[in-house]
Structures are given as C-alpha cells and as structure tokens.
Scaffold this motif. Sequence first.
Motif, mmCIF file in Angstrom:
data_model
loop_
_atom_site.group_PDB
_atom_site.id
_atom_site.type_symbol
_atom_site.label_atom_id
_atom_site.label_comp_id
_atom_site.label_asym_id
_atom_site.label_seq_id
_atom_site.Cartn_x
_atom_site.Cartn_y
_atom_site.Cartn_z
ATOM 1 N N PRO A 58 0.914 -1.029 -0.107
ATOM 2 C CA PRO A 58 -0.262 -0.239 0.062
ATOM 3 C C PRO A 58 0.705 1.174 -0.121
ATOM 4 N N THR A 59 1.909 1.106 0.952
ATOM 5 C CA THR A 59 2.861 2.616 0.586
ATOM 6 C C THR A 59 3.330 2.508 -0.048
ATOM 7 N N ASN A 60 3.333 1.445 -1.017
ATOM 8 C CA ASN A 60 4.295 1.855 -1.760
ATOM 9 C C ASN A 60 3.386 1.988 -2.906
ATOM 10 N N TYR A 61 2.189 1.893 -3.339
ATOM 11 C CA TYR A 61 1.343 1.980 -4.472
ATOM 12 C C TYR A 61 1.124 3.913 -4.869
ATOM 13 N N LEU A 62 1.059 3.990 -2.934
ATOM 14 C CA LEU A 62 0.959 5.798 -2.470
ATOM 15 C C LEU A 62 2.394 6.546 -3.333
ATOM 16 N N ILE A 63 3.526 5.789 -3.281
ATOM 17 C CA ILE A 63 4.556 6.362 -3.795
ATOM 18 C C ILE A 63 5.192 6.451 -5.196
ATOM 19 N N LEU A 130 -1.938 -3.524 13.915
ATOM 20 C CA LEU A 130 -2.723 -4.392 14.440
ATOM 21 C C LEU A 130 -4.070 -4.724 13.594
ATOM 22 N N ARG A 131 -4.498 -3.215 12.938
ATOM 23 C CA ARG A 131 -6.203 -2.711 12.204
ATOM 24 C C ARG A 131 -5.182 -1.981 11.262
ATOM 25 N N TYR A 132 -3.815 -1.909 10.871
ATOM 26 C CA TYR A 132 -3.405 -2.115 9.613
ATOM 27 C C TYR A 132 -4.279 -2.623 8.600
ATOM 28 N N ASN A 133 -4.146 -3.558 8.282
ATOM 29 C CA ASN A 133 -4.294 -4.113 7.055
ATOM 30 C C ASN A 133 -5.940 -3.802 6.784
ATOM 31 N N SER A 134 -6.445 -4.286 7.915
ATOM 32 C CA SER A 134 -8.458 -3.851 7.532
ATOM 33 C C SER A 134 -8.827 -2.787 7.641
ATOM 34 N N ARG A 135 -7.542 -1.660 7.422
ATOM 35 C CA ARG A 135 -7.703 -0.162 7.395
ATOM 36 C C ARG A 135 -7.118 0.742 5.990
ATOM 37 N N ILE A 136 -6.269 -0.066 5.886
ATOM 38 C CA ILE A 136 -5.087 0.121 4.957
ATOM 39 C C ILE A 136 -5.113 -1.103 4.206
ATOM 40 N N ASN A 137 -6.304 -1.167 3.314
ATOM 41 C CA ASN A 137 -6.719 -2.227 1.894
ATOM 42 C C ASN A 137 -6.572 -1.315 0.870
ATOM 43 N N SER A 138 -6.281 -2.035 -0.847
ATOM 44 C CA SER A 138 -6.745 -2.580 -1.958
ATOM 45 C C SER A 138 -7.363 -0.951 -2.089
ATOM 46 N N PHE A 139 -8.625 -1.172 -1.509
ATOM 47 C CA PHE A 139 -9.327 -0.024 -1.825
ATOM 48 C C PHE A 139 -9.437 1.393 -1.146
ATOM 49 N N VAL A 141 -6.459 2.716 -0.627
ATOM 50 C CA VAL A 141 -5.507 3.360 -1.057
ATOM 51 C C VAL A 141 -5.730 3.554 -2.104
ATOM 52 N N LEU A 142 -6.573 2.855 -3.711
ATOM 53 C CA LEU A 142 -7.343 3.264 -4.626
ATOM 54 C C LEU A 142 -7.409 4.414 -4.624
ATOM 55 N N ALA A 143 -8.789 4.644 -3.355
ATOM 56 C CA ALA A 143 -9.550 5.712 -3.007
ATOM 57 C C ALA A 143 -8.820 6.817 -2.537
ATOM 58 N N MET A 144 -7.461 6.861 -2.134
ATOM 59 C CA MET A 144 -6.122 7.921 -1.769
ATOM 60 C C MET A 144 -6.079 8.146 -3.294
ATOM 61 N N ILE A 146 -7.175 8.048 -6.374
ATOM 62 C CA ILE A 146 -7.859 8.617 -6.846
ATOM 63 C C ILE A 146 -8.692 10.115 -6.333
ATOM 64 N N THR A 147 -8.511 10.120 -4.594
ATOM 65 C CA THR A 147 -8.854 11.780 -4.365
ATOM 66 C C THR A 147 -7.684 12.705 -4.615
ATOM 67 N N SER A 148 -6.170 12.302 -4.341
ATOM 68 C CA SER A 148 -4.892 13.289 -4.725
ATOM 69 C C SER A 148 -4.680 13.089 -5.932
ATOM 70 N N TRP A 149 -5.254 12.393 -6.678
ATOM 71 C CA TRP A 149 -5.596 12.685 -8.098
ATOM 72 C C TRP A 149 -6.557 14.415 -8.948
ATOM 73 N N VAL A 150 -7.800 13.476 -8.151
ATOM 74 C CA VAL A 150 -9.371 14.208 -8.931
ATOM 75 C C VAL A 150 -9.689 15.770 -8.322
ATOM 76 N N LEU A 151 -9.149 15.475 -6.898
ATOM 77 C CA LEU A 151 -9.767 16.876 -6.457
ATOM 78 C C LEU A 151 -9.097 17.887 -6.961
ATOM 79 N N PRO A 152 -7.293 17.358 -6.913
ATOM 80 C CA PRO A 152 -6.346 19.294 -7.231
ATOM 81 C C PRO A 152 -7.132 19.202 -8.561
ATOM 82 N N ALA A 153 -7.285 18.519 -9.821
ATOM 83 C CA ALA A 153 -7.930 18.465 -10.712
ATOM 84 C C ALA A 153 -8.493 19.644 -11.138
#
Length: 339
Positions: A58-63, A130-139, A141-144, A146-153
């Motif tokens: 997840p972190t590397n996908y954001l990077i 302990l809750r990292y994998n349940s909270r920071i999942n593929s969905f 990260v994808l939302a993060m 998309i938000t990082s691209w769409v809102l600034p645009a």
Amino acid sequence: MQVQYCFETMNKSCEKNNWSNNIRIPMYVFMISTILATMAGNLAVIISIAHFKQLHTPTNYLILSMATVDFLLGCFVMPYSMVRSVENCWYFGEIFCKIHTGTDIMLSTASIFHLSFISVDRYYAVCDPLRYNSRINSFTVLAMIITSWVLPAIFAFGMIFLELNIKGSESYFYNEVSCVGGCFVFFSETSGIVSSMLSFFIPGIVMICIYGKIYIIARRQARSIKDSTNQIQFRIDLNVKQNGSRCKERKAAKTLGTIMGVFLICWSPFFFSTATGPFMSYSIPPIVIDAFVWIGYLNSTFNPMVYAFFYMWFRRALKMILFGKVFHFDSSRMILYYE
C-alpha cells in the motif's frame, strides 16, 4: 540597453529579458539538468515499484502515484516554465498557458495530497499495527490515489479557466500585469489565501501533527523495546520478530517524514509569497517569485534521491534497471530485501 519585446510587431507586448549569454546559458544548463534528473529519478521509482512484485505494498503504491506526479511535472510543466523563466516570454498561446498553469497547480497540489495520505498510512502502520491491514487495504489505497488526482484537478483547472485566481483584482491584472506574450501565475488577495491554505498550509499542518504523534509513539515503543530486554528467554524470539517489524515501520515513517520535510522546505517560499504578496501591493519582484517556483520544482527532483539514500531496495532495483537485468526472465520475483 535597448528594450526588446516578445512580439515586436504587437502592441502591449511583454518585455523580453535582455540577459547576456553568460547568464542565459548557465540558467538553461541548470534547468535542463534539473528536468532530466527529475524525469530519470522518478521514472526509476516508477519502474522499480511497478516491476518488482515484492514492492507491491500500500505505501509503495502511494509512492508510485506520487512519483508519477513528479515525472509528469518534469515532462509537461518544467520545460515550458524554463523558456518562460529565461526569456520572460510565452510563445505557446493563451489557451496552452491556461492548461500549463492549471497542470502546474494541479500537480503541485497532488503532491501534498499524496504526502497527506502517506502520513495517514504511516500513522496506522506505526501506531495501530494490529488494524493496519484491515484499514489500509487495496480499496482504501485506490480511493486515496483517486482523491489525490481528481480533487487537485478540479480545483486547479476550475480556478484557472473560470479566472477565479484574478477575481477581485481584475483591474490591476489587466492594466498592470497582463501583456501579449506573457503567462503569469497571478493570485488576488482572496484566491492567494484560499489556494495556499487548501494546497499547502492546512495539509502541511495536518501532516506535521500526524508525524509528531508518530514520533512520540515511536519513542514510546523504543523505550518499551529497551525495557523488554530483561524478559524471560522463551519470549525472546517473538520479541525480536515484533521489534524488527516495528523498527522497519519506524524507519519507513522516518524516511517519508524526511520526504515531507523536503516538500515543506521547497514549497514554503512560494506559498508564503502567494499568500502575502497581494497584501504587499505585489511588491515581490517577478524574478523572485519565479525563483521560488523553481525551488518548489526541486522537490520533485529530490524525492528519488531521498529514496536512494534511505531505501536499500531502491538502490538494488536501480542497479538492476541500469544493467538491464529487469529484462531477464522472472526478474520481477527478485528478492530486494528480507523481512
């Protein structure tokens, strides 16, 4: 020295810089070098994370997404800004000026959005593992991403094409600033504050607070690890494994905190001048504003250098890319680091 204009045959043409080649050539060399370093460094990050399966986290996908932002800045924004900075002229048309300015603001804003989400990712990794994998999942990260691209645009292109950036200062802009052959990043008092707050100050303060809390938790964990060294023998292996994982997460947080610090240092001059310039009757010289813009651009150049300094996996991946080993069969499954 005789005044030269960007378009000699047109009325109200912008004045062209009358710098000698002793100034113009070093500027072009510096800016071209910066552009090439930005493109090459971020392309290496993109290839590394996209190619090697071990880096698909997840972190590397954001990077990866943030490196794409920096790469696009080097490809489509900085070359045109270079000509504008050295010549003080815009030869690419009024419509493309708006596209260029909107893209510039969008990518700069997208960078700090990515950094904000990366800080959230690191917070859960270090402070709530302990809750990292349940909270920071593929969905998530994808939302993060998309938000990082769409809102600034939406924010950047809406502001530029609707001319909200000059709203309230139209008279001053068209009478004192605007000229034929110019492409200026201009903000009125209101738009300067709103843009700086949304694009820089609010996310920056949030990130500082999050990393401050991460630092406090990490220090507390370090003391806990130190105190645990006297525990009974049968728990040693478990503690070593847990402590190693915590150390890895803290190192990642430290690395990304450094990236955030570099971002704040590089972009602070520009956003401070954007917020305060209109209230000082635009007394900051344009050449100074232009220098602040390029200091901000350097952030996109420095990020891959930070990865190379802190991350062993990036240095190994870069070596494989340079020697063409990524073209070997099954190279994507290469182990770059051990858990």
